[in-house]
Design a protein around this motif. Sequence first.
Motif, mmCIF file in Angstrom:
data_model
loop_
_atom_site.group_PDB
_atom_site.id
_atom_site.type_symbol
_atom_site.label_atom_id
_atom_site.label_comp_id
_atom_site.label_asym_id
_atom_site.label_seq_id
_atom_site.Cartn_x
_atom_site.Cartn_y
_atom_site.Cartn_z
ATOM 1 N N VAL A 294 0.784 -1.325 0.535
ATOM 2 C CA VAL A 294 0.047 0.066 0.541
ATOM 3 C C VAL A 294 1.323 1.418 -0.515
ATOM 4 N N ASP A 295 0.991 1.828 -1.005
ATOM 5 C CA ASP A 295 1.746 3.403 -1.144
ATOM 6 C C ASP A 295 1.211 4.299 -0.981
ATOM 7 N N GLY A 296 -0.158 4.837 -0.327
ATOM 8 C CA GLY A 296 -1.626 5.849 -0.638
ATOM 9 C C GLY A 296 -2.818 4.851 -0.105
ATOM 10 N N PRO A 297 -3.020 5.634 0.811
ATOM 11 C CA PRO A 297 -4.755 5.437 1.094
ATOM 12 C C PRO A 297 -5.370 5.111 -0.935
ATOM 13 N N GLY A 298 -6.520 4.409 0.243
ATOM 14 C CA GLY A 298 -7.861 3.520 -0.920
ATOM 15 C C GLY A 298 -8.707 2.688 0.019
ATOM 16 N N TRP A 299 -9.443 2.653 -0.285
ATOM 17 C CA TRP A 299 -10.278 0.845 -0.233
ATOM 18 C C TRP A 299 -9.806 -0.017 -0.499
ATOM 19 N N LEU A 300 -9.529 -0.997 0.103
ATOM 20 C CA LEU A 300 -9.755 -3.006 0.268
ATOM 21 C C LEU A 300 -11.251 -3.271 -0.381
ATOM 22 N N VAL A 301 -11.666 -4.030 -1.101
ATOM 23 C CA VAL A 301 -12.857 -4.617 -1.124
ATOM 24 C C VAL A 301 -12.829 -5.654 -1.307
ATOM 25 N N VAL A 302 -13.674 -7.044 -0.626
ATOM 26 C CA VAL A 302 -12.836 -8.064 -1.043
ATOM 27 C C VAL A 302 -14.845 -8.089 -0.599
ATOM 28 N N CYS A 303 -14.950 -9.502 -2.185
ATOM 29 C CA CYS A 303 -16.548 -9.130 -2.496
ATOM 30 C C CYS A 303 -16.751 -10.732 -3.137
ATOM 31 N N SER A 304 -18.291 -10.976 -2.882
ATOM 32 C CA SER A 304 -19.242 -11.617 -3.193
ATOM 33 C C SER A 304 -19.411 -11.568 -5.624
ATOM 34 N N ILE A 352 -25.673 -10.988 -2.101
ATOM 35 C CA ILE A 352 -24.211 -10.089 -1.860
ATOM 36 C C ILE A 352 -23.482 -10.313 -1.003
ATOM 37 N N THR A 353 -21.905 -10.149 -1.053
ATOM 38 C CA THR A 353 -21.543 -10.015 0.243
ATOM 39 C C THR A 353 -20.218 -8.777 0.154
ATOM 40 N N VAL A 354 -20.098 -8.016 0.796
ATOM 41 C CA VAL A 354 -19.095 -6.535 0.257
ATOM 42 C C VAL A 354 -18.331 -6.524 1.151
ATOM 43 N N VAL A 355 -17.080 -6.628 1.750
ATOM 44 C CA VAL A 355 -16.091 -6.625 3.183
ATOM 45 C C VAL A 355 -15.024 -5.077 2.452
ATOM 46 N N LEU A 356 -14.940 -4.103 3.682
ATOM 47 C CA LEU A 356 -14.528 -2.984 2.718
ATOM 48 C C LEU A 356 -13.390 -3.053 4.244
ATOM 49 N N ALA A 357 -11.796 -2.617 3.753
ATOM 50 C CA ALA A 357 -10.768 -1.734 4.424
ATOM 51 C C ALA A 357 -10.608 -0.327 4.132
ATOM 52 N N ARG A 358 -10.711 0.301 4.607
ATOM 53 C CA ARG A 358 -9.978 1.098 4.621
ATOM 54 C C ARG A 358 -8.626 1.494 4.625
#
Length: 376
Positions: A294-304, A352-358
Amino acid sequence: MSGAVVSSLPVCGSCGAVAAIGARFCEACGTDLPTPAGGQGATPPGEILAAPVPDPAGPVPVPVPEPVPCRECGGVVDADGYCTSCGAKAPRARDHVVEQPQAWVGAVSDRGIRHHRNEDALAVAASEAPGSHAVLVVCDGVSSSEDSDVASLAAARAALDTLAGPRAQGLDTSAGLVAVIGARLEAAADAASRAVAAATSHDHGDSPPSCTFVATVVERGRIVTGSVGDSRAYWLPDAGQARFLTTDDSWAAEQIAVGVPRDQAESGPQAHAITRWLGVDAPDHTPRITTMEVDGPGWLVVCSDGLWNYCSPADELGALVRRIAATVAGEPLATASALVDWANGQGGHDNITVVLARLGADPDSPLPRDQTGSSR
């Protein structure tokens, strides 16, 4: 039932359903059932009741769960899950699952509109410091297989148990850390595969329980991901190129690899035919491992695929996530929930499955804005 009771019958304390002897999960809502003495298993959420073995001196009454009120009319929901007054079906606990292990991680799984049950499952864990450590797991039951909801839940929990063990400490090099996490991900896929096998009956039919698998570990500014099937992980930076962290094991992905346009390949009649999965009939469950720093801000999304069905390209999903996040002040759980609502608004044809990490951002910093000055 008449005659002597030779063993206790587990009763789910979450929904009141009576399970079969030896069952590990409540078939009605997915809650863990009590593990026999000496066994291993996760502590179930809520109280679990069990029918006692009768005493020779006289019968012992079986504990009866409290009546569940109907959300439609206030009546009583019967053991079959339907209201005795208006006939409405009561929602099951697994129809809509919300988890937030820490403020910077949010996870939501929803049955969707068209399916009668939720065959997706998630399992998440995170440390308090934003971006420091997290484990994010999503498994999607293959709808054409038997007990796919049981398979996905068993797999997700087994994977988390493996990945949430002692962290890799004291490694001086990025390569060493990535190697350790990659090995953990392979072990997690093995554990998930064994869990699916354990949930498979000996007399299964031609389509035994099966599911997809994607697990992502965040550790010290690095993202390491392992996947089997077509559940996905994305990295969506605030600035720069959005990217896939996974490659689907599917017929559509094979078509894309030989030059067929993504929108064409993913809309064909075999678009969701997967080529690898977890299950006793799986040809191979070794996860594909990818890593990035990770080299800057963003969203990690793990989803179905219940989410990416409606927004597959990484850049388009990135724009969608940024736009939705801006409406909820960038709060991860609210953003995940809004993405689920958005997918249901597109038709909700799948679970629907959504997992987010900031990641990589100052918690107090504003969300990115476009050149006009409005939040994207």
